[in-house]
Design an enzyme around this catalytic site. Structure first.
Site, PDB file in Angstrom:
ATOM      1  N   ASP A   1       0.834  -1.067  -0.209  1.00 27.10           N
ATOM      2  CA  ASP A   1      -0.125  -0.183   0.102  1.00 27.10           C
ATOM      3  C   ASP A   1       0.955   1.238   0.182  1.00 27.10           C
ATOM      4  O   ASP A   1       1.748   1.381   1.046  1.00 27.10           O
ATOM      5  CB  ASP A   1      -0.743   0.078   1.347  1.00 27.10           C
TER       6      ASP A   1
ATOM      7  N   ASP B   1      -2.980   2.445  -6.078  1.00 22.63           N
ATOM      8  CA  ASP B   1      -1.826   2.669  -5.066  1.00 22.63           C
ATOM      9  C   ASP B   1      -1.788   1.436  -3.951  1.00 22.63           C
ATOM     10  O   ASP B   1      -1.152   1.292  -2.977  1.00 22.63           O
ATOM     11  CB  ASP B   1      -2.186   3.711  -4.139  1.00 22.63           C
ATOM     12  N   GLU B   2      -2.507   0.338  -4.400  1.00 21.03           N
ATOM     13  CA  GLU B   2      -2.329  -0.801  -3.518  1.00 21.03           C
ATOM     14  C   GLU B   2      -2.563  -2.275  -4.396  1.00 21.03           C
ATOM     15  O   GLU B   2      -3.329  -2.094  -5.546  1.00 21.03           O
ATOM     16  CB  GLU B   2      -3.412  -0.999  -2.437  1.00 21.03           C
TER      17      GLU B   2
END
Length: 354
Positions: A8, A102-103
């Site tokens: 993350d 983003d993850e």
């Protein structure tokens, strides 16, 4: 036994802005358009200390942190950095399941570099991200996706946390049940009414009792309390829909659902900013007191361009419900579906307000 990593990026959009503009470093940065109709896309850790969070109305963020620097989102840049990070993942494993820009989950049971452990892979990935993007990422290492996602949040920002197989039960036992995915405020309150406050309390309850009270989700809760999650990492799975829903503490009439619909629309709108596909259909979901499920949908010529506009479409769909006025509802949900790739959709500019 699988070896799963959840990576993350730390305050991703805000961190990209701070990286690219040195004057923003160390300052509270809010990634959002200003205005009553805007919601926060991301907040730097400096802004979070004031209570600013993603999906919050921008006007509220400004009240909480008057000195915040508001920066309009630049999704072209964010997607470019996300692709850099994705390429780093793929050096180590082909089993990468992106959740957003983003993850992602990675299955490193077997890794390309033949590193000796999942922990070693996670350390290598975080180091490569730092070196090649000048950004930081947090990672969780565990035997399954459920545990890895909890672990990645444990030492944020710029942290690494490992849950070894023989430590799963001890790790989970004292955790608040609210740390379990899907246990929101309403479910947490229902579990509290049964005296269930920790994962250990949940594990101690009979699975049949949980199934009787909560249906199939009751069995899922029981499995998660034991640290069991058999869901595999599924690579290259494109986003098909994004939704949010809420179950009420007491059943409500249709006319009383507007505040919740607006809140859910804001959450869904914020989530759309973390994917690189474009939705074409707005969906309203309702569940009656008698557990009857209704959905109403609309594929407008132009998709809503703000959280407020999305809420207005969902509220208009409410008018298509033709059940008696006395009907009470236990759940409402708002979603966007029918996602397509941005190039195919040709609507990226309208969706992101660029």
């Amino acid at each position: 036994m699988r070896k799963i990593i959840h990576v993350d990026m730390d305050a991703f959009y805000a961190s990209v802005e701070q990286r690219d503009d040195p004057s923003l470093r160390g300052r509270p940065v809010v990634v959002a358009w200003r205005g009553a109709r805007s919601v926060v896309c991301a907040a730097s850790y400096e802004a979070r200390t004031f209570g600013v969070r993603s999906a919050m109305p921008a006007v509220r963020a400004e009240r909480l942190c008057p000195d915040a620097v508001f920066v309009p989102p630049d999704f072209v840049r964010y997607r470019a950095v996300s692709r850099q990070v994705r390429d780093i993942f793929l050096r180590h494993t082909d089993l990468v399941e992106p959740l957003s820009l983003d993850e992602a989950y990675l299955d490193v049971t077997e890794n390309h570099g033949r590193l000796p452990s999942a922990t070693a892979v996670a350390k290598a990935i975080r180091a490569e991200i730092r070196e090649e993007t000048a950004l930081t990422a947090s990672a969780g290492v565990a035997p399954n996706k459920f545990l890895a996602k909890i672990a990645s949040d444990w030492n944020k920002p710029d942290g690494l946390f490992v849950i070894k197989p023989d430590a799963v039960e001890a790790f989970l036992t004292p955790l608040p049940v609210g740390r379990i995915h899907g246990v929101g405020k309403v479910m947490d309150a229902r579990l509290a009414a049964l005296g269930i406050r920790t994962v250990g309390d949940l594990r101690a309850r009979d699975v049949h009792e949980l199934e009787t009270r909560f249906g199939r989700y009751g069995r899922r809760l029981h499995e998660l309390s034991l640290g069991i999650d058999e869901n595999p990492v599924t690579p290259d799975r494109p986003v098909q829909s994004i939704s949010a829903e809420d179950t009420f503490a007491e059943d409500l009439p249709l006319a009383a659902l507007e505040p919740t619909i607006r809140e859910l629309a804001a959450k869904v709108w914020a989530a759309t900013r973390k994917v690189d596909r474009i939705g074409h259909t707005v969906v309203l979901k309702l569940k009656t007191r008698e557990f009857r499920i209704l959905t109403r949908s609309l594929s407008p010529p132009c998709m809503p361009e703000s959280a407020e506009a999305l809420a207005e479409v969902a509220l208009a769909l409410r008018e298509r419900v033709d059940l008696p006025a006395a009907t009470r509802y236990r759940l409402v949900g708002v979603g966007i579906s029918n996602f397509r790739d941005a190039d195919e959709a040709g609507m990226q500019q309208a969706l992101f307000g660029a």
